[in-house]
Design an enzyme around this catalytic site. Sequence first.
Site, PDB file in Angstrom:
ATOM      1  N   ARG A 190       0.933  -1.215  -0.033  1.00 17.11           N
ATOM      2  CA  ARG A 190       0.070   0.180  -0.117  1.00 17.11           C
ATOM      3  C   ARG A 190       0.862   1.171  -0.043  1.00 17.11           C
ATOM      4  NH1 ARG A 190      -1.569   2.498   4.667  1.00 17.11           N
ATOM      5  NH2 ARG A 190      -1.922   0.875   6.087  1.00 17.11           N
ATOM      6  N   HIS A 224      -3.697   4.621   4.727  1.00 22.95           N
ATOM      7  CA  HIS A 224      -4.838   3.472   4.655  1.00 22.95           C
ATOM      8  C   HIS A 224      -6.048   4.188   4.065  1.00 22.95           C
ATOM      9  CE1 HIS A 224      -7.399   0.566   6.315  1.00 22.95           C
ATOM     10  NE2 HIS A 224      -8.261   1.369   6.895  1.00 22.95           N
ATOM     11  N   TYR A 244       3.213   5.763  11.509  1.00 19.19           N
ATOM     12  CA  TYR A 244       3.944   4.426  11.765  1.00 19.19           C
ATOM     13  C   TYR A 244       4.692   3.711  10.672  1.00 19.19           C
ATOM     14  CZ  TYR A 244      -0.470   3.666   9.011  1.00 19.19           C
ATOM     15  OH  TYR A 244      -1.262   3.415   7.761  1.00 19.19           O
TER      16      TYR A 244
END
Lengths: 326, 363
Positions: free
Chosen positions: B264, B268, B277
Site C-alpha cells: 500500500r 490507509h 507508523y
Amino acid sequence: MAEITLVEAVAMAQVRAMQDDPTVLVLGEDVGRDGGVFRATDGLLERFGPERVIDTPLAEGLIAGMSVGLAAQGFRPVAEIQFMGFVYPAIDQIVNHASRLRNRTRGRLSCPMVLRMPMGTGIKAPEHHSESMEAMFAHVPGLRVVIPSSPMRAYGLLLAAIRDPDPVIFLEPTRIYRAVREEVEDHGEAAELDRCFVLREGGDITLVTWGAMTRETLAAADALAEEGIHAEVIDVATIKPLDEDTILQSVGKTGRCVIVHEAALTGGFGGEIAARLADRGLLSLTAPVRRVAGWDTVMPLPRMEDLYLPSVARILKAARETVSYQ
Amino acid sequence: MKPETDIGTPDLDPRRYWPLLRYLDKAGAAIAPLPDGLDDRDILVSLYRAMVTTRTFDQKAVSLQRTGRLGTYASSLGQEAVSVGVGASMHKHDVLLPAFRDHGTMLWRGVTMTEILQYWSGDERGCDFAGPREDFPVAIPVASQATHAVGVAMAFQLRKEPRVAVCIVGDGATSKGDFYEAINACGVWKLPAVFVINNNQWAISEPTRMQTATPTLAQKAVAAGIAGSRVDGNDVVAVHDVVSRALDEARRGRPQLVEALTYRLGDHTTADDARRYRDDAEVSARWQEEPILRLRNYLVGRDWWGKADEEALIREVRAEVDRAAEAYLALPPQEPTAIFDYLHETLPPSLAGQRRMVEDGDG
Ligand SMILES: Cc1ncc(C[n+]2csc(CCOP(=O)(O)OP(=O)(O)O)c2C)c(N)n1
C-alpha cells in the site's frame, strides 16, 4: 389429525416449505443425519437429500454468513443455531449484513433467510443454553423477530417466516418444545406475521406476553378468573415489527396492563411495550404498567433457574396490584 | 520404540514450499516467457489501461475528499495489479465479494466510477450497481464477506453452474475467524470459490508480522485442505495467470487461496496518516517496484508502447474520470423517505408512522 408438539410442528412446517419451494434449504450443525439436537429437522435429510439439508462445520459466523450468500443468490436458507447462547459469533453477520443487505443495495440484493434457534430456560440445560435475548435482535432495524407459543402458531409462523422476502429471527422456546400437544393441520397456510394473537378475552386487565411465558400467563389468567378478574391475554408473537394497535386496543378496553417476559428486566422488550403505552395509551391507563420479568442476573445454572423464571405467583401478584390500584 | 521427544521446529521456508510466481522483475524485464495468451499486446495494454484508470480514479477520489466533496475514501495506490488482475481473470457471470480497496476489480466488472464515488460519499444508491447485478457491495467489517462467498459458491454448486465466487480480503482480514471458517467450509464442500489475499503488508498501522507468525499467508490453505499459492502482486501478468488458473480449478470444484504480495503506497484511508507508523524510506523503496511502471517498462521494451500512446491514454482516462466526477457531483439527493423504503420489501405498518414524520419534515 394428529396432535403434535411444537418441535414437531417446526419440522412439519419445514417439510411443507421444502416441498412447496425447491429454493428452501435447511442448514446448521447436526441438522441432517441427527435431525437436529431437538429433532426440529428430523426426517428432512431422508426426504430431501444432502443438497437441501446441509450439515455445516461448527461455525456460527459461517452459518449466518453463508446464508446471506445463499439468500442473495435466490435461495431461501433456513439455518439452525443449536442454542441461542451460541448465536453471538453470528451477530456480526446478522446485524451488519443480513438485516441490511436490501437497504444498502437499494433492493438489488435481498436476504430472505430464517435463522431458527431454541431460546429460554426450562430444560435444565448447561450454562449458555437458556438465555432469552430477543430484545437484542428486536433492536436491529431490518430484522423480524418471531416467537411462537404453540404448535399451531409455530407451524403457521415458521411457514410465514420462510416465505417472507426478508430476514427473520425465529426463536423457539425450548420449555414448550414438547410440553403441549395440539392438533395441527398440515394445510400449508402461513399465519400472519407482525400481528399479536389474542389468546383470551377479558375486560379487567391486559396481560401481554410471548413464547413460553404464555403458559404461566394463561395459568395466571385462569386463577384470576376464579377471583372474578377477567384478563385479556395477548401473545405478541412477532415482537418486531410490533403490532402495537392490538395491544393499545386491549388496554383501551381494560385500562390496565401487565407485561410478562422471561428475559431480564432491564432493556427487555417489555420496556418498549410500556413506552408505547405511555406514548399512545396513557389516557386509557387507570394504573401504572407493570412488568414481570427475569431478574437482571446472569441466567443461573439449572438448580436455580426456577427462581429466575417469572412464576405464576409473581404474575398474579402484579396483576392483583394493578387491578386494585386506585 | 522410543517416543519422539523433540517436536522440533517445522520447516516453514517459504521459498521451498510457497514459491512466489513472477514473470516481470521489478524493472519490468521478463524473467520467464509470458504465459500463453498473455504474451499479447492488446491484452497487456488493456491491463495497463485498467491500472492507469484505477490510479487516476483514486487520485480524483482523494482530491474530491480533500476538497470536502467526498467522504472517507480507501485508495488502492500501488495495488492496481492485484485489483485489475483479479477482475480481468473473472468471467462476467462469476460473482465478486470485494473488500473496500478493490476499486480496480469493481471497475473492471462494470461498476461505474460514479457509483463508487456515490458510495464513498455516503449514498446507498452507489451499491445498486447498474452493471454486475449479482456482485456484492464492499464489505466494511473486515473478512465478513468471506462467509458470503461460501453461500454464493454453494448456490453455484447446487445449480451446477460453472461460476465462481471470488472474494478478496486483506492480510489483516486473515486473522479473523470468518476467513478461516470460510476457507475451511469451501474445502469441506469443494466449492467453486477463490479467495485472494491482497497482502499489502499493512493493516492500518499493523504490519503483517503482527497478524501472523506464519511466513506466508498462502499456507493457511493447508489447514483448510484447499490449494494455496503465492504471486507477486505488483506483476499484473503473474496475478492474471495465477488467478485465472485458480478460477479454472475452482470451477472444477477445487477451491483456491491466492496470496498476492503487494504494497500500500498510500495512506490507509483519507482519514489516516501513514507517516505516524511507517518510514518514508520504506515507502520510497517500494515505489521502485510498483506495478504500473513495471508493466509500462515491459511494454516499452517490446516496442508495444510509446510516448504518444502514453499521452493519449492519460488524456482519455483523465477525461473519463472527470466526466464521472461531474456526473457524481450532479446527482440529485435521495428522497429522505428512502431510508425506510428498502428496509423490508414492504414497509411494516408500525413503521409507516415514522416514515410519515420524515415525509412531513418532522424528522
Ligand atoms: C471487523 C473490523 N474491525 C476493524 C475494522 C477497522 N479497520 C478497517 S480497515 C482495517 C485494516 C484492514 O487491514 P487489511 O485486512 O490488511 O486490509 P487493508 O486495509 O490493508 O487493505 C481495520 C482494522 C473493520 N473495518 N472491521
